[in-house]
Design an enzyme around this catalytic site. Structure first.
Site, PDB file in Angstrom:
ATOM      1  N   ASP A 271      -4.163  54.328  35.588  1.00 34.20           N
ATOM      2  CA  ASP A 271      -4.874  53.230  36.230  1.00 34.20           C
ATOM      3  C   ASP A 271      -5.068  52.204  35.114  1.00 34.20           C
ATOM      4  O   ASP A 271      -5.637  52.528  34.059  1.00 34.20           O
ATOM      5  CB  ASP A 271      -6.212  53.797  36.740  1.00 34.20           C
ATOM      6  CG  ASP A 271      -7.133  52.719  37.256  1.00 34.20           C
ATOM      7  OD1 ASP A 271      -6.888  51.527  36.999  1.00 34.20           O
ATOM      8  OD2 ASP A 271      -8.127  53.084  37.916  1.00 34.20           O
ATOM      9  N   ILE A 272      -4.611  50.998  35.341  1.00 36.90           N
ATOM     10  CA  ILE A 272      -4.602  50.028  34.233  1.00 36.90           C
ATOM     11  C   ILE A 272      -6.005  49.703  33.721  1.00 36.90           C
ATOM     12  O   ILE A 272      -6.185  49.352  32.564  1.00 36.90           O
ATOM     13  CB  ILE A 272      -3.832  48.742  34.644  1.00 36.90           C
ATOM     14  CG1 ILE A 272      -3.335  48.017  33.406  1.00 36.90           C
ATOM     15  CG2 ILE A 272      -4.681  47.833  35.526  1.00 36.90           C
ATOM     16  CD1 ILE A 272      -2.271  46.987  33.688  1.00 36.90           C
TER      17      ILE A 272
ATOM     18  N   ASN B 259      -3.699  36.078  42.177  1.00 42.11           N
ATOM     19  CA  ASN B 259      -3.143  35.014  43.041  1.00 42.11           C
ATOM     20  C   ASN B 259      -3.505  33.663  42.428  1.00 42.11           C
ATOM     21  O   ASN B 259      -4.237  33.604  41.433  1.00 42.11           O
ATOM     22  CB  ASN B 259      -3.646  35.153  44.475  1.00 42.11           C
ATOM     23  CG  ASN B 259      -5.164  35.125  44.524  1.00 42.11           C
ATOM     24  OD1 ASN B 259      -5.788  34.168  44.038  1.00 42.11           O
ATOM     25  ND2 ASN B 259      -5.771  36.175  45.047  1.00 42.11           N
TER      26      ASN B 259
ATOM     27  N   GLY C  32      -5.617  45.144  45.643  1.00 43.13           N
ATOM     28  CA  GLY C  32      -4.699  45.789  44.699  1.00 43.13           C
ATOM     29  C   GLY C  32      -5.260  45.888  43.291  1.00 43.13           C
ATOM     30  O   GLY C  32      -6.445  46.158  43.090  1.00 43.13           O
TER      31      GLY C  32
ATOM     32  N   ASP D 200      -5.731  43.554  41.213  1.00 41.35           N
ATOM     33  CA  ASP D 200      -6.684  42.455  40.991  1.00 41.35           C
ATOM     34  C   ASP D 200      -8.106  42.923  41.338  1.00 41.35           C
ATOM     35  O   ASP D 200      -9.050  42.779  40.533  1.00 41.35           O
ATOM     36  CB  ASP D 200      -6.256  41.284  41.902  1.00 41.35           C
ATOM     37  CG  ASP D 200      -6.895  39.965  41.517  1.00 41.35           C
ATOM     38  OD1 ASP D 200      -7.624  39.950  40.514  1.00 41.35           O
ATOM     39  OD2 ASP D 200      -6.662  38.962  42.232  1.00 41.35           O
TER      40      ASP D 200
ATOM     41  N   ALA E  99       1.215  43.789  47.230  1.00 36.97           N
ATOM     42  CA  ALA E  99       0.999  42.863  48.348  1.00 36.97           C
ATOM     43  C   ALA E  99       2.082  41.774  48.395  1.00 36.97           C
ATOM     44  O   ALA E  99       2.432  41.292  49.480  1.00 36.97           O
ATOM     45  CB  ALA E  99      -0.373  42.227  48.214  1.00 36.97           C
ATOM     46  N   TYR E 100       2.629  41.380  47.265  1.00 34.69           N
ATOM     47  CA  TYR E 100       3.623  40.299  47.248  1.00 34.69           C
ATOM     48  C   TYR E 100       5.032  40.771  47.612  1.00 34.69           C
ATOM     49  O   TYR E 100       5.962  39.966  47.668  1.00 34.69           O
ATOM     50  CB  TYR E 100       3.606  39.567  45.899  1.00 34.69           C
ATOM     51  CG  TYR E 100       2.453  38.573  45.781  1.00 34.69           C
ATOM     52  CD1 TYR E 100       1.563  38.365  46.840  1.00 34.69           C
ATOM     53  CD2 TYR E 100       2.250  37.826  44.624  1.00 34.69           C
ATOM     54  CE1 TYR E 100       0.507  37.456  46.749  1.00 34.69           C
ATOM     55  CE2 TYR E 100       1.206  36.908  44.526  1.00 34.69           C
ATOM     56  CZ  TYR E 100       0.339  36.736  45.587  1.00 34.69           C
ATOM     57  OH  TYR E 100      -0.699  35.827  45.489  1.00 34.69           O
TER      58      TYR E 100
HETATM   59  N1  AR6 Z   1      -3.506  50.202  37.921  1.00 33.54           N
HETATM   60  C1  AR6 Z   1      -2.187  49.939  37.786  1.00 33.54           C
HETATM   61  N2  AR6 Z   1      -1.422  49.468  38.785  1.00 33.54           N
HETATM   62  C2  AR6 Z   1      -2.030  49.261  39.985  1.00 33.54           C
HETATM   63  C3  AR6 Z   1      -3.400  49.500  40.206  1.00 33.54           C
HETATM   64  C4  AR6 Z   1      -4.149  49.995  39.105  1.00 33.54           C
HETATM   65  N3  AR6 Z   1      -5.446  50.252  39.198  1.00 33.54           N
HETATM   66  N4  AR6 Z   1      -3.686  49.192  41.505  1.00 33.54           N
HETATM   67  C5  AR6 Z   1      -2.544  48.782  42.067  1.00 33.54           C
HETATM   68  N5  AR6 Z   1      -1.531  48.825  41.164  1.00 33.54           N
HETATM   69  P1  AR6 Z   1      -0.682  44.290  43.791  1.00 33.54           P
HETATM   70  P2  AR6 Z   1       0.983  41.856  43.699  1.00 33.54           P
HETATM   71  C6  AR6 Z   1      -0.112  48.493  41.320  1.00 33.54           C
HETATM   72  O1  AR6 Z   1      -0.694  44.270  45.267  1.00 33.54           O
HETATM   73  O2  AR6 Z   1       2.044  42.528  44.479  1.00 33.54           O
HETATM   74  C7  AR6 Z   1      -3.861  40.811  45.135  1.00 33.54           C
HETATM   75  O3  AR6 Z   1      -4.667  40.768  46.274  1.00 33.54           O
HETATM   76  C8  AR6 Z   1       0.421  48.515  42.732  1.00 33.54           C
HETATM   77  O4  AR6 Z   1       0.716  49.835  43.137  1.00 33.54           O
HETATM   78  O5  AR6 Z   1      -1.960  44.570  43.107  1.00 33.54           O
HETATM   79  O6  AR6 Z   1       1.369  41.072  42.498  1.00 33.54           O
HETATM   80  C9  AR6 Z   1      -3.854  39.528  44.347  1.00 33.54           C
HETATM   81  O7  AR6 Z   1      -5.106  38.850  44.436  1.00 33.54           O
HETATM   82  C10 AR6 Z   1       1.655  47.646  42.584  1.00 33.54           C
HETATM   83  O8  AR6 Z   1       2.768  48.388  42.101  1.00 33.54           O
HETATM   84  O9  AR6 Z   1      -0.188  42.857  43.199  1.00 33.54           O
HETATM   85  C11 AR6 Z   1      -2.777  38.750  45.003  1.00 33.54           C
HETATM   86  O10 AR6 Z   1      -3.214  38.086  46.153  1.00 33.54           O
HETATM   87  C12 AR6 Z   1       1.269  46.644  41.500  1.00 33.54           C
HETATM   88  O11 AR6 Z   1       0.065  47.141  40.924  1.00 33.54           O
HETATM   89  C13 AR6 Z   1      -1.779  39.799  45.364  1.00 33.54           C
HETATM   90  O12 AR6 Z   1      -2.514  41.001  45.547  1.00 33.54           O
HETATM   91  C14 AR6 Z   1       1.008  45.242  42.035  1.00 33.54           C
HETATM   92  O13 AR6 Z   1       0.434  45.300  43.310  1.00 33.54           O
HETATM   93  C15 AR6 Z   1      -0.778  40.035  44.265  1.00 33.54           C
HETATM   94  O14 AR6 Z   1       0.199  40.922  44.721  1.00 33.54           O
END
Ligand code: AR6
Length: 347
Positions: A9-10, A23, A31, A33, A119-120
């Protein structure tokens, strides 16, 4: 300096900076963020409000507040629209901009999530490729410890997508210790493990027996120490000597070589300063990859460090797959090793 691929977990990473896949508002979301804002506390959002948002492909920095990392670098990945809308270029730019910002702030280590892969909607395998390539390119020119953090089920999804080629190669070439003498059909589960251990023990004792235990005189005659001195003078080229020779032959600088090997400068200088240095097997292989040695030369470099490649080890079979295909990108190989739960190459 090297790239590490880790499952975590980052928000738990103890590095100088973690990267947030944000975003354009920089005002939080779901996610990674959401996880980062929750772990950092409300002060993070307060600072983000002062930043005036961020363009796609760019990055901005804040402090980490309650996180173990000193800084959070917020970058905005592209939304996936099928791949024909400059997504790759924008994603490369996220990694590059984040690492440049980290460097500007004196960070020696940084951790990335897979930007845009949630999400993206960027396909996870392609997102990983872009991450590994962009980070790898940056590391050829800069010194930094970079972690690519794979989270939760992502690892599983990516594992499933891993090139069918590699899986097929492993299936064809990976042979467990030959158990035929021990009636393989009857060996399964715990019994099989025991049988394997017995065989390994037997092999080990064969390798360890007479020479190592026998008196020196019995082997070299009476004036053993004099003969030994003589033998010591006539040792074959060592691992370090072969490595340095190959670097010269390839016309590489030391830095080009250790960076290609995903090995850090400190370790390389230890090797440079010790003609009898014995590297770990993943380090030795990393240099073979950096030098683009074929299988035979790889074997001879490994032998100098006391290792061999076998068909009984998944790690070895994966490495052999890449060498046979002349695919010498250490980061790409590490991606494959990571998904098969093997040690990674380099430091
Ligand atoms: N540690 C490491 N990686 C993670 C964690 C964590 N705790 N949680 C999720 N991931 P995403 P995006 C991974 O959706 O696609 C947000 O709402 C996850 O499994 O977080 O760039 C922002 O505000 C995935 O592989 O980011 C934007 O609106 C990766 O992180 C939007 O989502 C990215 O998933 C950005 O979308």
């Amino acid at each position: 300096m090297p790239l590490h691929i880790v499952r975590n977990d980052i928000t738990k990473m103890k590095v100088d900076a973690i990267v947030n896949a944000a975003n354009r508002t920089l005002l939080g979301g779901g996610g990674v963020d959401g996880a980062i804002h929750r772990a950092a506390g409300p002060e993070l959002l307060a600072e983000c409000r002062t930043l005036g948002g961020c363009e796609t492909g760019c990055a901005k920095i804040t402090v980490g507040y309650r996180l173990p990392s000193r800084y959070v670098i917020h970058t905005v990945g592209p939304v996936w629209h099928g791949g024909g809308h400059g997504e790759r270029q924008l994603l490369v730019s996220c990694y590059r901009a984040s690492m440049e910002l980290a460097k500007e702030y004196g960070c020696a280590s940084i951790a990335f999530p897979l930007i845009s892969a949630g999400a993206y909607g960027y396909p996870k395998d392609q997102a990983l490729r872009v991450a590994v390539d962009s980070i790898g390119d940056f590391l050829l020119e800069h010194d930094m410890d970079v972690y690519l953090v794979i989270f939760g089920k992502d690892s599983f999804v990516l594992g499933q997508k891993l090139s069918a080629d590699i899986q097929e190669y492993i299936d064809d070439h990976y042979t467990e210790l030959h158990l035929s003498k021990w009636k393989p059909s009857a060996i399964c589960g715990k019994a099989r493990t025991n049988a394997k251990t017995e065989i390994e023990d037997a092999l080990f004792s064969i390798h360890m027996s007479p020479m190592a235990a026998g008196p020196v005189e019995a082997i070299y005659g009476k004036d053993a120490s004099a003969s030994l001195d003589h033998l010591m003078d006539e040792l074959d080229e060592s691992f370090q000597q072969m490595l340095l020779r190959k670097i010269d032959e390839r016309g590489l600088t030391d830095a080009q070589c250790y960076k290609k090997a995903n090995v850090d400068r400190k370790l390389f200088s230890k090797i440079r300063n010790d003609v009898h240095y014995k590297p770990s097997k993943p380090t030795a292989i990393a240099f073979a990859i950096a030098l683009e040695l074929d299988l035979q030369e790889t074997e001879s470099l490994l032998k100098k460090a006391g290792y061999a490649l076998s068909r009984s080890s998944k790690f070895d079979v994966i490495v052999q797959y890449f060498i046979e295909k002349s695919k010498y990108n250490v980061f790409e190989i590490n991606e494959a090793l990571f998904y098969y739960d093997q040690n990674l190459l380099g430091a």
